[in-house]
Each structure stands twice: as C-alpha cells, then as structure tokens.
Design an enzyme around this catalytic site. Structure first.
Site, mmCIF file in Angstrom:
data_model
loop_
_atom_site.group_PDB
_atom_site.id
_atom_site.type_symbol
_atom_site.label_atom_id
_atom_site.label_comp_id
_atom_site.label_asym_id
_atom_site.label_seq_id
_atom_site.Cartn_x
_atom_site.Cartn_y
_atom_site.Cartn_z
ATOM 1 N N GLU A 36 0.877 -1.167 0.000
ATOM 2 C CA GLU A 36 0.000 0.000 0.000
ATOM 3 C C GLU A 36 0.909 1.210 0.000
ATOM 4 O O GLU A 36 1.545 1.524 1.003
ATOM 5 C CB GLU A 36 -0.922 -0.025 1.229
ATOM 6 C CG GLU A 36 -2.082 0.940 1.134
ATOM 7 C CD GLU A 36 -1.722 2.345 1.564
ATOM 8 O OE1 GLU A 36 -1.530 3.216 0.677
ATOM 9 O OE2 GLU A 36 -1.604 2.589 2.779
ATOM 10 N N CYS A 72 -1.538 9.328 2.243
ATOM 11 C CA CYS A 72 -1.417 8.800 0.885
ATOM 12 C C CYS A 72 -2.714 8.948 0.104
ATOM 13 O O CYS A 72 -2.716 8.862 -1.123
ATOM 14 C CB CYS A 72 -0.966 7.344 0.917
ATOM 15 S SG CYS A 72 -1.950 6.308 2.005
#
Length: 273
Positions: A36, A72
């Site tokens: 991720e 993010c």
C-alpha cells in the site's frame, strides 16, 4: 525480515520508493507481498457541486490538510470546472488561509507539525520550486507565515492555482499541506488528466448527478473512490491502489482471503470395496 525464509507474507505500507525495494527483495525468494504505497489523488469538482454549502469543508477533508497533507489518500490534485473555478478557489484559499497552525495538543489548532525535519525540508523544497517557477500562480503562500514555536516543523497550507497536470507539483507526491488546482472544461479531458499519473490510490468526485458521479468513478483508475465526501475509510471496505500505488487489497474480507491465506486443492480417490 523481507529476506527471512520464515516469513511467508510481507505486507508493507509506505512510500512507493521503499515499496518497490520491498517487492524486489521479496521477489527474489518468491514471497507473497502486498504493498500500500503513495498517491497523487484527483479530486474532481463538477459545476453543480457548488450548491452544497459544505463543499469547501469536504474539500478540506479530502485534501487531508488536517493531517498536514501527510496522507497517501490526500486529494492533492484539485480539478475545478472553469464555470465555478474562481468562486471555489477564492473560498478555498480564504478557508485555508484562516487555519490555525500550531501545537497539535492545543484544541484550537487545525494543522499540526510535519513529521520530522527531513520531510519538512522535502515539502519546503516543493513549495520553493513552485514559487520560483514562471507561470505558476501562487494563490496561497504558506511559507510566508513564520512560526516561533521551536517544538516542531510547522507549515501553513499552500495553494498553487491555474496548474498544468504536467508540472512536477502535479506529478509527484508532496506529502505536505500543498494543493495544486487545475481548471477543466470537458468531462473526458478531466478523466484523462486524472488518470495521467503513475499513481492510482484514491479519487474524489463532487456532483449531485448520480449517473455522472458513477460514470466518472468507474472511469477513474483508482482503488478507492469517494463521491461527495472526503472522510476516512469505513471498516470492511476494500483498500488498495492501481499502478504504482500498490499491489493487493487490505481492510476487507476479500483482502484478507486473497492476501493472507492460501488455497489448496485436495483430490481423493477411494478404493472400490
């Protein structure tokens, strides 16, 4: 740990640069891996979205400035339709300019500190690069605000307007309170610009036309799309990205089954009695 033969699965969350290295090392022994990684996430605002009184507040949530942009999934590429561009930009700049930056333990604070000196220097470098580049409109210069608090590395929000999707500021993950605003007119054009990125983690769509919203959401190359909201992820929802934003999915039943279990086929032939 990634190299150790006793580790069957590696799950990494972090930067694309480090994730790429983790994947390479894991690949040497064919270890299972999920990544991720980073994002440069588009936030697309259609003209009718301006009817929502909470639009600016939700844009702030999607840009994650209250985490100092250190997320993010931050909607750091803001695509505003030209019909509402000036009005929304002005309201956004006014709101961001009034955010209180300071000690995160103070309840009056809106924006806390950048995580460390190295990241502060990186974000500052991006901001200075944008300010010094000809043709870039600095709608809000956060670096102009000086903070006397020496307990951390503080930075106010910065907004670069009239952006080009090919700018460095529009292409690279800054991971700080920096928003790049890009005007658009055509739906196909804005989807093409949104997808023109090495990343594909999250995306945001703002419109009260449900058909348009779903059509846009399906066209976007992103693992997680929110419509008319900018909040966090709900438990059980699949989470992960396209392209250089990662491999695999997390935080969901499908992610747990596909990413953390093995499938075994067993065939048995019984002896005839």
């Amino acid at each position: 740990m990634v190299q150790h033969p006793g580790v069957d699965k590696v799950s990494f969350t972090g930067s694309t640069e480090v994730g790429r290295h983790v994947g390479q090392v894991a690949g040497e022994r064919i270890a299972h891996v999920s990544l991720e990684l980073g994002g440069k996430n588009p936030s697309i605002v259609f003209p009718d979205a301006i009817e929502d009184d909470d639009l600016i507040a939700n844009l702030l949530l999607s840009s994650r400035v209250h985490r100092q942009g250190q997320s993010c999934t931050a909607g750091s590429r803001l695509f505003l339709h030209r019909d509402i561009y000036d009005e929304v930009l002005a309201r956004l700049v006014e709101t961001l300019g009034s955010q209180v930056v300071g000690n995160p333990l103070d309840e009056a604070t809106d924006i806390g500190a950048i995580i460390n000196e190295k990241q502060f220097a990186s974000v500052t470098g991006f901001v200075e690069d944008g300010i010094d580049t000809d043709g870039i409109d600095v709608a809000l210069d956060g670096s102009a605000r000086v903070f006397d608090d020496k307990t951390g590395y503080y930075m106010a929000p910065t907004v670069f307007a009239g952006a080009d999707n090919q700018w460095r500021l529009s292409r690279e993950e800054i991971f700080g309170p920096v928003v790049v605003v890009i005007p658009w007119s055509d739906e196909n054009e804005v989807i093409e610009m949104a997808n023109d990125s090495n990343y594909g983690l999250a995306a945001y769509v703002w419109t009260h036309d449900l058909d348009r919203a779903l059509k846009t959401a399906h066209a976007l190359e992103a693992g997680w799309v929110q419509i008319n909201q900018g909040g966090g992820q709900l438990p059980g929802q699949s989470y992960g990205g396209y392209k250089q934003s990662g491999i695999g999915r997390e935080a969901s039943l499908e992610g747990m089954i596909a990413g953390f279990t093995q499938t075994k086929q067993i065939n048995v032939k019984l002896r005839n009695n």
